[in-house]
Design a protein around this motif. Structure first.
Motif, PDB file in Angstrom:
ATOM      1  N   ALA A   1      11.176  47.198  24.628  1.00  0.00           N
ATOM      2  CA  ALA A   1      12.526  47.039  25.185  1.00  0.00           C
ATOM      3  C   ALA A   1      12.478  46.980  26.711  1.00  0.00           C
ATOM      4  O   ALA A   1      11.528  47.457  27.333  1.00  0.00           O
ATOM      5  CB  ALA A   1      13.392  48.212  24.737  1.00  0.00           C
TER       6      ALA A   1
ATOM      7  N   SER B   1      18.383  42.699  27.545  1.00  0.00           N
ATOM      8  CA  SER B   1      17.794  41.935  26.440  1.00  0.00           C
ATOM      9  C   SER B   1      16.572  41.157  26.922  1.00  0.00           C
ATOM     10  O   SER B   1      16.416  40.905  28.114  1.00  0.00           O
ATOM     11  CB  SER B   1      18.833  40.977  25.847  1.00  0.00           C
ATOM     12  OG  SER B   1      19.014  39.880  26.720  1.00  0.00           O
ATOM     13  N   ASP B   2      15.718  40.782  25.966  1.00  0.00           N
ATOM     14  CA  ASP B   2      14.531  39.989  26.319  1.00  0.00           C
ATOM     15  C   ASP B   2      14.925  38.728  27.078  1.00  0.00           C
ATOM     16  O   ASP B   2      14.292  38.348  28.063  1.00  0.00           O
ATOM     17  CB  ASP B   2      13.770  39.598  25.047  1.00  0.00           C
ATOM     18  CG  ASP B   2      13.101  40.796  24.385  1.00  0.00           C
ATOM     19  OD1 ASP B   2      13.311  41.929  24.856  1.00  0.00           O
ATOM     20  OD2 ASP B   2      12.366  40.600  23.402  1.00  0.00           O
TER      21      ASP B   2
END
Length: 141
Positions: A2, A124-125
DNA sequence: GCCAACGTTGGC
DNA sequence: GCCAACGTTGGC
């Protein structure tokens, strides 16, 4: 893996200050917000986050890494407040300002843009990659 | 320095 | 358990 974002007012604790702490890093103390604390509890050693300067600059300036999992905040009088330890990893080549982020449609859902008051937040990625691209990558500390 | 947004506290 | 009052954060 994460990704995260940590906010700090640079006249209180800046990215330079974190760099000065070296590889051992420094505990991210002083957080007194449940959402922010819960985010830190979810962190694993080795996960990375952006370091954001609030108030002055209002920009992502660097990348840091979790070096110790959540533990009681030694500056709190109540052990329910926990924090992780962070170390500095790299500067971003070009700081990405809040205005830049607001102007980027792919970041419209980002917490930084929508909830200005949360001081420790997940990224977020996709958001991570967009900001890194906007920054032109990283440079050594 | 102001104020909007948000979270927390405490009276009922 | 609701909600008004208050404190804090952070953008402007």
């Amino acid at each position: 893996m994460a990704y995260w974002l940590f906010k700090s007012e640079p006249d209180v604790f800046s990215f330079d200050d974190l760099i000065a702490k070296g590889d051992k890093g420094e505990q991210w103390d002083g957080v007194r917000n449940y959402q922010a604390r819960n985010n830190m509890r979810a962190m694993k050693v080795g996960e990375r986050g952006f370091f954001y300067h609030s108030n002055i600059g209002k920009e992502v300036v660097g990348i840091c890494e979790v070096v110790a999992p959540a533990h009681p905040d030694s500056t709190a009088d109540d052990p329910k407040w926990e924090c992780v330890d962070l170390k500095a990893v790299a500067w971003v080549k070009t700081a990405v300002t809040l205005d830049d982020a607001k102007a980027e449609p792919r970041l419209a859902e980002m917490i930084l843009v929508n909830n200005s008051r949360l001081s420790v937040q997940p990224v977020s990625d996709a958001e991570w990659q967009v900001i890194l691209d906007m920054a032109g990558g990283t440079r050594a500390i």
